[in-house]
Design a protein around this motif. Structure first.
Motif, PDB file in Angstrom:
ATOM      1  N   LYS B  49       0.809  -1.214   0.000  1.00 49.86           N
ATOM      2  CA  LYS B  49       0.000   0.000   0.000  1.00 49.86           C
ATOM      3  C   LYS B  49       0.843   1.264   0.000  1.00 49.86           C
ATOM      4  O   LYS B  49       0.388   2.328  -0.397  1.00 49.86           O
ATOM      5  N   ALA B  50       2.080   1.150   0.474  1.00 53.58           N
ATOM      6  CA  ALA B  50       2.892   2.350   0.682  1.00 53.58           C
ATOM      7  C   ALA B  50       3.276   3.023  -0.631  1.00 53.58           C
ATOM      8  O   ALA B  50       3.481   2.370  -1.653  1.00 53.58           O
ATOM      9  N   MET B 161      14.424   3.262 -10.517  1.00 53.59           N
ATOM     10  CA  MET B 161      13.225   3.286 -11.367  1.00 53.59           C
ATOM     11  C   MET B 161      12.334   2.072 -11.153  1.00 53.59           C
ATOM     12  O   MET B 161      11.130   2.138 -11.328  1.00 53.59           O
ATOM     13  N   ASN B 162      12.978   0.951 -10.827  1.00 52.37           N
ATOM     14  CA  ASN B 162      12.205  -0.280 -10.638  1.00 52.37           C
ATOM     15  C   ASN B 162      11.589  -0.385  -9.248  1.00 52.37           C
ATOM     16  O   ASN B 162      10.794  -1.273  -8.990  1.00 52.37           O
ATOM     17  N   ILE B 163      12.023   0.483  -8.354  1.00 52.06           N
ATOM     18  CA  ILE B 163      11.641   0.344  -6.954  1.00 52.06           C
ATOM     19  C   ILE B 163      10.597   1.373  -6.535  1.00 52.06           C
ATOM     20  O   ILE B 163       9.657   1.063  -5.828  1.00 52.06           O
ATOM     21  N   ALA B 164      10.810   2.623  -6.987  1.00 49.19           N
ATOM     22  CA  ALA B 164       9.989   3.717  -6.482  1.00 49.19           C
ATOM     23  C   ALA B 164       8.811   4.009  -7.412  1.00 49.19           C
ATOM     24  O   ALA B 164       8.943   3.923  -8.631  1.00 49.19           O
ATOM     25  N   HIS B 165       7.677   4.368  -6.821  1.00 48.06           N
ATOM     26  CA  HIS B 165       6.549   4.843  -7.630  1.00 48.06           C
ATOM     27  C   HIS B 165       6.900   6.175  -8.258  1.00 48.06           C
ATOM     28  O   HIS B 165       6.580   6.454  -9.405  1.00 48.06           O
ATOM     29  N   THR B 166       7.526   7.014  -7.441  1.00 49.58           N
ATOM     30  CA  THR B 166       7.865   8.358  -7.893  1.00 49.58           C
ATOM     31  C   THR B 166       9.360   8.566  -7.738  1.00 49.58           C
ATOM     32  O   THR B 166       9.906   8.318  -6.662  1.00 49.58           O
ATOM     33  N   CYS B 254      -0.224   7.956 -11.260  1.00 47.89           N
ATOM     34  CA  CYS B 254       0.159   6.531 -11.217  1.00 47.89           C
ATOM     35  C   CYS B 254      -1.039   5.654 -10.927  1.00 47.89           C
ATOM     36  O   CYS B 254      -1.266   4.635 -11.572  1.00 47.89           O
ATOM     37  N   THR B 255      -1.795   6.057  -9.904  1.00 44.89           N
ATOM     38  CA  THR B 255      -2.930   5.247  -9.477  1.00 44.89           C
ATOM     39  C   THR B 255      -3.983   5.176 -10.583  1.00 44.89           C
ATOM     40  O   THR B 255      -4.494   4.102 -10.899  1.00 44.89           O
ATOM     41  N   SER B 256      -4.227   6.329 -11.197  1.00 46.32           N
ATOM     42  CA  SER B 256      -5.281   6.370 -12.222  1.00 46.32           C
ATOM     43  C   SER B 256      -4.895   5.554 -13.457  1.00 46.32           C
ATOM     44  O   SER B 256      -5.749   5.075 -14.186  1.00 46.32           O
ATOM     45  N   GLN B 257      -3.591   5.393 -13.689  1.00 40.90           N
ATOM     46  CA  GLN B 257      -3.144   4.640 -14.864  1.00 40.90           C
ATOM     47  C   GLN B 257      -2.906   3.160 -14.549  1.00 40.90           C
ATOM     48  O   GLN B 257      -2.383   2.424 -15.370  1.00 40.90           O
ATOM     49  N   GLY B 258      -3.211   2.763 -13.323  1.00 35.60           N
ATOM     50  CA  GLY B 258      -2.958   1.380 -12.922  1.00 35.60           C
ATOM     51  C   GLY B 258      -1.489   1.079 -12.748  1.00 35.60           C
ATOM     52  O   GLY B 258      -1.051  -0.075 -12.710  1.00 35.60           O
ATOM     53  N   PHE B 260       0.397   2.007 -10.193  1.00 40.57           N
ATOM     54  CA  PHE B 260       0.815   1.836  -8.797  1.00 40.57           C
ATOM     55  C   PHE B 260       1.108   0.364  -8.480  1.00 40.57           C
ATOM     56  O   PHE B 260       2.183   0.027  -7.986  1.00 40.57           O
ATOM     57  N   ASP B 261       0.168  -0.498  -8.824  1.00 43.49           N
ATOM     58  CA  ASP B 261       0.343  -1.925  -8.541  1.00 43.49           C
ATOM     59  C   ASP B 261       1.390  -2.555  -9.446  1.00 43.49           C
ATOM     60  O   ASP B 261       2.126  -3.452  -9.045  1.00 43.49           O
ATOM     61  N   HIS B 262       1.453  -2.043 -10.662  1.00 41.16           N
ATOM     62  CA  HIS B 262       2.457  -2.528 -11.603  1.00 41.16           C
ATOM     63  C   HIS B 262       3.858  -2.328 -11.026  1.00 41.16           C
ATOM     64  O   HIS B 262       4.732  -3.195 -11.134  1.00 41.16           O
TER      65      HIS B 262
END
Lengths: 131, 321
Positions: B49-50, B161-166, B254-258, B260-262
Motif C-alpha cells: 500500500k505504501a 526506477m524499478n523500486i519507487a513509484h515516484t 500513477c494510481t489512475s493509470q494502474g 501503482f500496482d504494476h
C-alpha cells in the motif's frame, strides 16, 4: 554509531574516530552535533547499532552520560556498550565507569586502541544478544 | 522452531516497537538466509500500500535536507514515514560512513518517523538488496510514505526506477554544462526534477536549460507523464510544499493509470534479482579469495575453478538459504 552529545559543536575528534572505524571496515553512523541523550538512544535503536561512541568537550560529561544510560535502560537497550572520548579529566573516570560507561578514552589515545576496543566490544555484544 | 523469534519480532514490530523493527532491518541486511526468512513471512499476505518515493542525484545536491523538509509536511498529514538512506561502502576497507541522517535528526524522536541508514555493500546501481528488502518491511508494517535516498553517484543509477513509484532527481545550479546533463543517465529517469539551492546566483540559467530539455522532449517522459521541474531551496524551506504537491499529483496519476500496482510487482521482481545477485556475488568473492592463494596460472583453468564452485553452489542452493 558515533554521537556528539550535548551543547558543543566541535566534532573534529568525533569525525576522526568515525573515519578510522570506517577505514577498519566498520559501518559508522554519524549523528552530527548537539544531540540529546534521547536522540542518541532512539537513533541507536532505529539503526540497531553494536556500539555507541560518544564525544563530549563541554565539561558536562558526567550529567550527560548519566542521562544517556538512564535512557538506554528505560528503552531496554542497556546491553549496547558505550565508549566516551573528549576532554575527560583522568580523575572523573571512576565515576563515569560507575554510571555504566564501558570505556573512557583520554586525549592522546592511539586510534588503533580505539579500533581494537570497538571491534571487541561489538563482537562481545553480538555474542550476548540472542533474544 | 528457529523462526519463532522472527515471528516474535514481527508481532512486536506491528505494534510499532522500534527496537523490533530495528532488529528486523538488521536481519534483512545480514546473511541472505536470515533475510530470506523474514521476507518469506512478510511477503506472504502483503498487498503493498505504501507510496515509495526515490531520491537520487549528485552528491551535495541536498537530498537529505529535502527529505527532512518533506517529512515536516507528511507529519502534518498524519502519515507514518520511513526513510532508507543509502550511502556507499568503501571498496577498500568495506566500511562505510553513514551521514545522511545528520540532516534528519530533528525527526529522530517522532514516533511516526523511522530512519535507517544502509550501505551499498558492494552492489552497483546505488541500491542495495537490503534497501529494497527494507521497503517491503516498512510497507508490511503500514508505513504510508517510504522515502529512499540513494547514493548520489550520478550516472548508471537507474535501479531506483524499478523500486519507487515516484522518482525525484535533485540537482543544483552550476553543475556541469549541457553535455554533462545530456550524458548523465540519471537525468533521464525522474518524474520530478528538483533544482535545489535555487537561491544561488546561477540558478536561473540552469533552470532555463533544464526547462528547455523537458519542453523539447530531450528528456523523455514515461507512461505519458511529462516530468516536472521545480525550484527549491531546501535549507530555506522554499518550494518544498510545491514539491509535496507535485509528488501527490504524480501519485494520483500513477494510481489512475494502474501503474501503482504494476510498480509493486516490478519492485518485488527486482528484489528477487537483487537477492540472487547478492548471494552469487558474495559466494563469488569468497571463492575468489581462495583462488588468489591457489597456484593456477592460465585463464581457462582459473575460470573453470570458479565456474565449478558456482555450479555446485547453485545446485545446493536450498541448503544455503
Amino acid at each position: 554509531m558515533v554521537a556528539k552529545l550535548g551543547l558543543n559543536g566541535h566534532d573534529r575528534g568525533a569525525k576522526i574516530v568515525a573515519r578510522v572505524l570506517k577505514d577498519a571496515g566498520m559501518e559508522v553512523i554519524y549523528t552530527g552535533v548537539r544531540q540529546t541523550p534521547e536522540q542518541v538512544v532512539e537513533t541507536a535503536i532505529q539503526e540497531d547499532v553494536d556500539v555507541i561512541g560518544v564525544s563530549i568537550l563541554s565539561g558536562a560529561h558526567i550529567s550527560l552520560m548519566k542521562k544517556l544510560i538512564e535512557n538506554l535502560k528505560d528503552k531496554g537497550v542497556e546491553h549496547i556498550p558505550i565508549f566516551l572520548g573528549g576532554t575527560i579529566p583522568l580523575l572523573d573516570i571512576p565515576e563515569i565507569e560507575k554510571i555504566g560507561v564501558d570505556k573512557v578514552f583520554l586525549p592522546g589515545t592511539s586510534l588503533n586502541e580505539i579500533v581494537k576496543y570497538v571491534y571487541d566490544a561489538a563482537l562481545k555484544k553480538r555474542m550476548k544478544i540472542r533474544d | 522452531m528457529i523462526e519463532e523469534y522472527i515471528y516474535d519480532y514481527i508481532e512486536k514490530a506491528e505494534r510499532n516497537d522500534k527496537r523490533s523493527i530495528g532488529r528486523l532491518l538488521t536481519f534483512l541486511e545480514s546473511s541472505p538466509s536470515q533475510a530470506f526468512k523474514v521476507l518469506n513471512i512478510i511477503l506472504r499476505n502483503n498487498v503493498g500500500k505504501a507510496h515509495v518515493i526515490g531520491f537520487t542525484g549528485i552528491p551535495g545536491s541536498g537530498k537529505s535536507t529535502l527529505i527532512s523538509k518533506l517529512i515536516h509536511h507528511y507529519i502534518k498529514d498524519n502519515y507514518k514515514i520511513a526513510v532508507i538512506a543509502i550511502d556507499p561502502t568503501s571498496p577498500l576497507s568495506r566500511g562505510a560512513f553513514l551521514g545522511d541522517r545528520i540532516r534528519m535528526q530533528e525527526h529522530s524522536l517522532n514516533p511516526n518517523v523511522f530512519i535507517r541508514s544502509v550501505s551499498t555493500r558492494g552492489l552497483k546501481g546505488g541500491l542495495s538488496f537490503a534497501g529494497v528488502a527494507m521497503v517491503e518491511l516498512f510497507d508490511y508494517l503500514g508505513y504510508n510514505k517510504i522515502l529512499i535516498e540513494t547514493v548520489g553517484v550520478g550516472q548508471a543509477e537507474t535501479d531506483i526506477m524499478n523500486i519507487a513509484h515516484t522518482v525525484i532527481v535533485a540537482t543544483m545550479p552550476g553543475v556541469g554544462d549541457e553535455i554533462q546533463v545530456l550524458k548523465a543517465g540519471v537525468m533521464e529517469i525522474a518524474d520530478i526534477y528538483v533544482l535545489n539551492k535555487s537561491d544561488k546566483e546561477e540558478s536561473q540559467k540552469t533552470f532555463e536549460y533544464l526547462d528547455f530539455l523537458i519542453e523539447s522532449r530531450e528528456i523523455g517522459s514515461r507512461i505519458g507523464w511529462k516530468p516536472k521541474l521545480l525550484k527549491t531551496s531546501a535549507l530555506m524551506g522554499q518550494g518544498v510544499e510545491e514539491l509535496r504537491n507535485s509528488i501527490e499529483e504524480h501519485l494520483d496519476y500513477c494510481t489512475s493509470q494502474g501503474y501503482f500496482d504494476h510498480k509493486i510487482n516490478l519492485r518485488r521482481k527486482t528484489l528477487v534479482k537483487l537477492f540472487l545477485e547478492k548471494t552469487l556475488i558474495d559466494k563469488l568473492s569468497e571463492e575468489f579469495e581462495e583462488l588468489k592463494s591457489m597456484n593456477v596460472e592460465d585463464f581457462s583453468s582459473q575460470l573453470n575453478i570458479l565456474r565449478k564452485k558456482i555450479e555446485y553452489f547453485l545446485r545446493e542452493f536450498d541448503k544455503y538459504i
